[in-house]
Design an enzyme around this catalytic site. Sequence first.
Site, PDB file in Angstrom:
ATOM      1  N   HIS A  13       0.897  -1.173  -0.053  1.00  0.00           N
ATOM      2  CA  HIS A  13      -0.198  -0.201   0.155  1.00  0.00           C
ATOM      3  C   HIS A  13       1.080   1.702   0.040  1.00  0.00           C
ATOM      4  O   HIS A  13       0.800   2.302  -1.279  1.00  0.00           O
ATOM      5  CB  HIS A  13      -0.847   0.009   1.587  1.00  0.00           C
ATOM      6  CG  HIS A  13      -1.824  -1.024   1.743  1.00  0.00           C
ATOM      7  ND1 HIS A  13      -1.967  -2.093   2.338  1.00  0.00           N
ATOM      8  CD2 HIS A  13      -2.947  -1.122   0.640  1.00  0.00           C
ATOM      9  CE1 HIS A  13      -2.860  -2.686   2.251  1.00  0.00           C
ATOM     10  NE2 HIS A  13      -3.661  -2.634   0.811  1.00  0.00           N
ATOM     11  N   LYS A  65     -17.678  -6.326   8.785  1.00  0.00           N
ATOM     12  CA  LYS A  65     -16.378  -6.937   8.737  1.00  0.00           C
ATOM     13  C   LYS A  65     -15.968  -6.912   9.919  1.00  0.00           C
ATOM     14  O   LYS A  65     -15.890  -6.364  11.157  1.00  0.00           O
ATOM     15  CB  LYS A  65     -15.415  -6.206   7.983  1.00  0.00           C
ATOM     16  CG  LYS A  65     -15.281  -6.706   6.563  1.00  0.00           C
ATOM     17  CD  LYS A  65     -14.266  -5.796   5.495  1.00  0.00           C
ATOM     18  CE  LYS A  65     -14.382  -6.438   3.910  1.00  0.00           C
ATOM     19  NZ  LYS A  65     -12.922  -5.896   3.507  1.00  0.00           N
ATOM     20  N   ARG A  69      -2.017  -5.726  -8.062  1.00  0.00           N
ATOM     21  CA  ARG A  69      -0.732  -6.890  -7.982  1.00  0.00           C
ATOM     22  C   ARG A  69      -0.250  -8.362  -8.987  1.00  0.00           C
ATOM     23  O   ARG A  69       0.618  -8.276 -10.013  1.00  0.00           O
ATOM     24  CB  ARG A  69      -0.910  -8.028  -7.042  1.00  0.00           C
ATOM     25  CG  ARG A  69      -0.567  -6.858  -5.699  1.00  0.00           C
ATOM     26  CD  ARG A  69      -1.487  -7.758  -4.335  1.00  0.00           C
ATOM     27  NE  ARG A  69      -2.773  -7.578  -4.475  1.00  0.00           N
ATOM     28  CZ  ARG A  69      -3.684  -8.098  -3.336  1.00  0.00           C
ATOM     29  NH1 ARG A  69      -2.980  -8.273  -2.518  1.00  0.00           N
ATOM     30  NH2 ARG A  69      -5.010  -8.508  -3.444  1.00  0.00           N
ATOM     31  N   SER A  93      -3.052  -7.925   3.340  1.00  0.00           N
ATOM     32  CA  SER A  93      -3.325  -7.395   4.882  1.00  0.00           C
ATOM     33  C   SER A  93      -3.251  -9.040   5.429  1.00  0.00           C
ATOM     34  O   SER A  93      -2.983  -9.449   6.568  1.00  0.00           O
ATOM     35  CB  SER A  93      -3.375  -6.358   5.162  1.00  0.00           C
ATOM     36  OG  SER A  93      -3.884  -5.279   4.116  1.00  0.00           O
TER      37      SER A  93
HETATM   38  O1  PNS Z   1      -9.136  -3.304   0.581  1.00  0.00           O
HETATM   39  P1  PNS Z   1     -10.516  -3.580   0.451  1.00  0.00           P
HETATM   40  O2  PNS Z   1     -10.490  -4.556   1.243  1.00  0.00           O
HETATM   41  O3  PNS Z   1      -9.905  -4.425  -1.380  1.00  0.00           O
HETATM   42  O4  PNS Z   1     -10.956  -2.667  -0.058  1.00  0.00           O
HETATM   43  C1  PNS Z   1     -12.081  -2.464  -0.843  1.00  0.00           C
HETATM   44  C2  PNS Z   1     -12.650  -1.123  -0.648  1.00  0.00           C
HETATM   45  C3  PNS Z   1     -13.183  -0.876   0.912  1.00  0.00           C
HETATM   46  C4  PNS Z   1     -12.197  -0.182  -1.692  1.00  0.00           C
HETATM   47  C5  PNS Z   1     -14.452  -1.644  -1.931  1.00  0.00           C
HETATM   48  O5  PNS Z   1     -15.099  -2.210  -0.666  1.00  0.00           O
HETATM   49  C6  PNS Z   1     -15.522  -0.005  -1.390  1.00  0.00           C
HETATM   50  O6  PNS Z   1     -15.149   1.149  -2.403  1.00  0.00           O
HETATM   51  N1  PNS Z   1     -15.729  -0.029  -0.563  1.00  0.00           N
HETATM   52  C7  PNS Z   1     -17.413   0.441  -0.523  1.00  0.00           C
HETATM   53  C8  PNS Z   1     -18.430   0.159  -1.105  1.00  0.00           C
HETATM   54  C9  PNS Z   1     -18.659   0.846  -2.073  1.00  0.00           C
HETATM   55  O7  PNS Z   1     -19.184   1.979  -3.094  1.00  0.00           O
HETATM   56  N2  PNS Z   1     -19.930  -0.467  -2.380  1.00  0.00           N
HETATM   57  C10 PNS Z   1     -19.762  -0.604  -4.056  1.00  0.00           C
HETATM   58  C11 PNS Z   1     -18.306  -0.815  -4.581  1.00  0.00           C
HETATM   59  S1  PNS Z   1     -18.890  -1.463  -6.542  1.00  0.00           S
END
Ligand code: PNS
Length: 170
Positions: free
Chosen positions: A25, A49, A98, A136
């Site tokens: 990150h 979560k 990645r 992570s």
């Molecule tokens: O580090 P991660 O868990 O891969 O991040 C995922 C994240 C936070 C980017 C994604 O879950 C997100 O954008 N969540 C917010 C809810 C949202 O907007 N959902 C629709 C996206 S398609």
Amino acid sequence: MQGTEIQVAKKAIYPGSFDPITNGHVNIIQRGKKIFDKIIVGVLDNPKKSPLFTTEERVDLICKTFEGDSAIEVVTFSGLLVDFASQNKAEVVIRGLRAISDFEYEFQMALMNRKLSSEIETLFMMPSLKYSFLSSNLVKEVFQLGGCVKDLVPTVVEEAMKSKFMNLNK
Ligand code: PNS
């Protein structure tokens, strides 16, 4: 014509769970800084979560990692990412890619976000190859099983993991 140039602040959102932030990150944020004046790191606050670190702890670890760096702002968010981006007047979302295995999920998410808001562009960035295996979840697993995570996470995170797991195992 002179004096008609519009200065646009180059700001991007870098969203994620960051449970915890890894050197992968950090690498993406450093690369993003070459393109954007400001990067807003959006830490997802998702009560569904059950993360290892609380939202406050995750924010604190990112703040400590980028202490003194005025180009980085760390903010929590809940709800839709596109709403968070527009509240922060950012039109670009950075996501790290990645490997090919990341692509399908990221592609789906980017297109859903575009459907929700045509204003938001997703920019995919690749971390250094040495972090292309890093996540992570893997870091937490390796640490929990006694492996060394020294080169995988910032020192503050390694320290925080030590005390977190010590408290969990009490
Ligand atoms: O580090 P991660 O868990 O891969 O991040 C995922 C994240 C936070 C980017 C994604 O879950 C997100 O954008 N969540 C917010 C809810 C949202 O907007 N959902 C629709 C996206 S398609």
